[in-house]
Write an enzyme that holds these catalytic residues in place. Structure first.
Site, PDB file in Angstrom:
ATOM      1  N   LYS A 275     -20.127 -17.042 -10.495  1.00  0.00           N
ATOM      2  CA  LYS A 275     -19.343 -16.819  -9.270  1.00  0.00           C
ATOM      3  C   LYS A 275     -20.284 -16.591  -8.086  1.00  0.00           C
ATOM      4  O   LYS A 275     -20.077 -17.131  -6.997  1.00  0.00           O
ATOM      5  CB  LYS A 275     -18.378 -15.644  -9.461  1.00  0.00           C
TER       6      LYS A 275
ATOM      7  N   GLN B  63     -14.209  -7.653 -12.677  1.00  0.00           N
ATOM      8  CA  GLN B  63     -14.243  -8.527 -13.847  1.00  0.00           C
ATOM      9  C   GLN B  63     -13.592  -7.833 -15.048  1.00  0.00           C
ATOM     10  O   GLN B  63     -13.873  -6.672 -15.344  1.00  0.00           O
ATOM     11  CB  GLN B  63     -15.697  -8.909 -14.157  1.00  0.00           C
TER      12      GLN B  63
ATOM     13  N   ASP C 142      -8.111 -12.199  -6.928  1.00  0.00           N
ATOM     14  CA  ASP C 142      -7.704 -12.534  -8.294  1.00  0.00           C
ATOM     15  C   ASP C 142      -6.179 -12.681  -8.389  1.00  0.00           C
ATOM     16  O   ASP C 142      -5.673 -13.230  -9.367  1.00  0.00           O
ATOM     17  CB  ASP C 142      -8.114 -11.400  -9.253  1.00  0.00           C
TER      18      ASP C 142
HETATM   19  N1  GUN Z   1     -11.888 -12.257 -17.022  1.00  0.00           N
HETATM   20  C1  GUN Z   1     -11.561 -13.503 -17.475  1.00  0.00           C
HETATM   21  N2  GUN Z   1     -11.023 -14.237 -16.477  1.00  0.00           N
HETATM   22  C2  GUN Z   1     -11.011 -13.452 -15.378  1.00  0.00           C
HETATM   23  C3  GUN Z   1     -10.579 -13.653 -14.039  1.00  0.00           C
HETATM   24  O1  GUN Z   1     -10.068 -14.712 -13.643  1.00  0.00           O
HETATM   25  N3  GUN Z   1     -10.744 -12.587 -13.203  1.00  0.00           N
HETATM   26  C4  GUN Z   1     -11.277 -11.419 -13.613  1.00  0.00           C
HETATM   27  N4  GUN Z   1     -11.375 -10.437 -12.721  1.00  0.00           N
HETATM   28  N5  GUN Z   1     -11.674 -11.188 -14.856  1.00  0.00           N
HETATM   29  C5  GUN Z   1     -11.551 -12.209 -15.725  1.00  0.00           C
END
Ligand code: GUN
Length: 292
Positions: free
Chosen positions: A52, A96, A119
């Site tokens: 990211k 996350q 998100d």
């Molecule tokens: N863990 C797995 N996929 C995601 C996501 O799209 N966002 C976040 N914050 N954690 C994740």
């Protein structure tokens, strides 16, 4: 059979975002700034968050990575979230998932400012999504919609079967595919661990979206001819022949299912890169919102 090439489409989207960022810079405006909080040192989560941050650099965004120890308390994490909520430099941020067991995930999701919740996990944003209101759509479902859209895959009147009811993928996907509009207007069946006779259901599906995390779960005999197959699985399977000691395997037995599918996503290179591209897209939307 057509491969839904998430790698290519995500690169197209990143190019489009980079062009927008360049315009912002040329006008002397602040560029979007994404932050990510990661708690603990889970290998897969660190890899995702690293990707990211790298993607932010690629499109010209600012990025901030906040790493917190595995023993972080609820209060410490909530304080950090408050800090990011109040920081005018930060347009959007994510926490996350999954979080270590001592942390209450619901409290965390509620603490994020809905205007910075790129998100789309805050109940305000999730509720808006369910009510067809404009909001941040969770990045993985958003990426799947974008793939279907850019390849012109018909979804109207189709039977979409979603496998897995996670808050991150399966649940929002089931809502979005049933929405009015394109992609959407599907008849949706949401299947999960208590579903009986899953083969009977998947073999009637025009579109299957599998977000289960069980390698090679979906076999050719579970799929009808010309089905559209979206594989959200990304499980690490030990593999001595690979430099990292593992390979990434999807939920779909690709080698056999691809012979029956009309469209199919590969793993890797399908849904995974789309998730990152759509997180960037949400951050750009957050920046634009904050300028209003
Ligand atoms: N863990 C797995 N996929 C995601 C996501 O799209 N966002 C976040 N914050 N954690 C994740």
């Amino acid at each position: 059979m057509i491969i839904l090439d998430g790698k290519k489409i995500s690169n197209d989207i990143k190019d489009e975002i980079a062009a927008e960022v360049k315009k912002m810079k040329d006008k002397g405006e602040k560029v979007p700034h994404l932050a990510a909080i990661i708690v603990g040192n889970d290998g897969a989560s660190l890899t995702y968050v690293g990707s990211k941050v790298k993607a932010c650099e690629r499109v010209g965004f600012e990025s901030t990575l906040v790493q917190m120890s595995n023993t972080t308390s609820d209060v410490e994490l909530l304080d950090k979230i408050q800090e990011l909520n109040e920081d005018p430099e930060i347009d959007g941020f994510i926490v996350q998932l999954p979080l270590p067991p001592q942390i209450n995930e619901q409290k965390v999701l509620l603490a994020v400012d809905p205007n910075k919740d790129v998100d789309g996990f805050h109940p305000t944003n999730f509720g808006k999504m369910a009510l067809d209101m404009s909001t941040f759509i969770p990045a993985t479902p958003f990426g799947i919609l974008e793939l279907l859209d850019r390849y012109g895959v018909e979804t109207k009147g189709k039977h979409t079967v979603v496998i897995g009811r996670s808050h991150i993928v399966g649940r929002p996907m089931s809502i979005l595919m049933g929405r009015k509009g394109f992609p959407g207007n599907s008849t949706v069946t949401l299947t999960h661990s208590h579903t009986k006779n899953i083969t009977q259901i998947t073999s009637q599906a025009d579109i299957i979206i599998s977000a289960l995390g069980v390698p090679d779960f979906l076999k050719a005999e579970m799929v009808k001819d010309d089905a559209v197959i979206i594989d959200v699985g990304i499980t690490r399977v030990p593999d001595e022949t690979k430099p990292r000691g593992y390979r990434i395997v999807g939920d779909v037995d690709f080698a056999n299912v691809c012979k029956k599918a009309s469209y199919i996503t590969p793993v890797p290179g399908g849904v995974g890169p789309m998730t990152i591209a759509m997180l960037l897209k949400n951050t750009l939307l957050a920046r634009e919102r904050h300028m209003l």
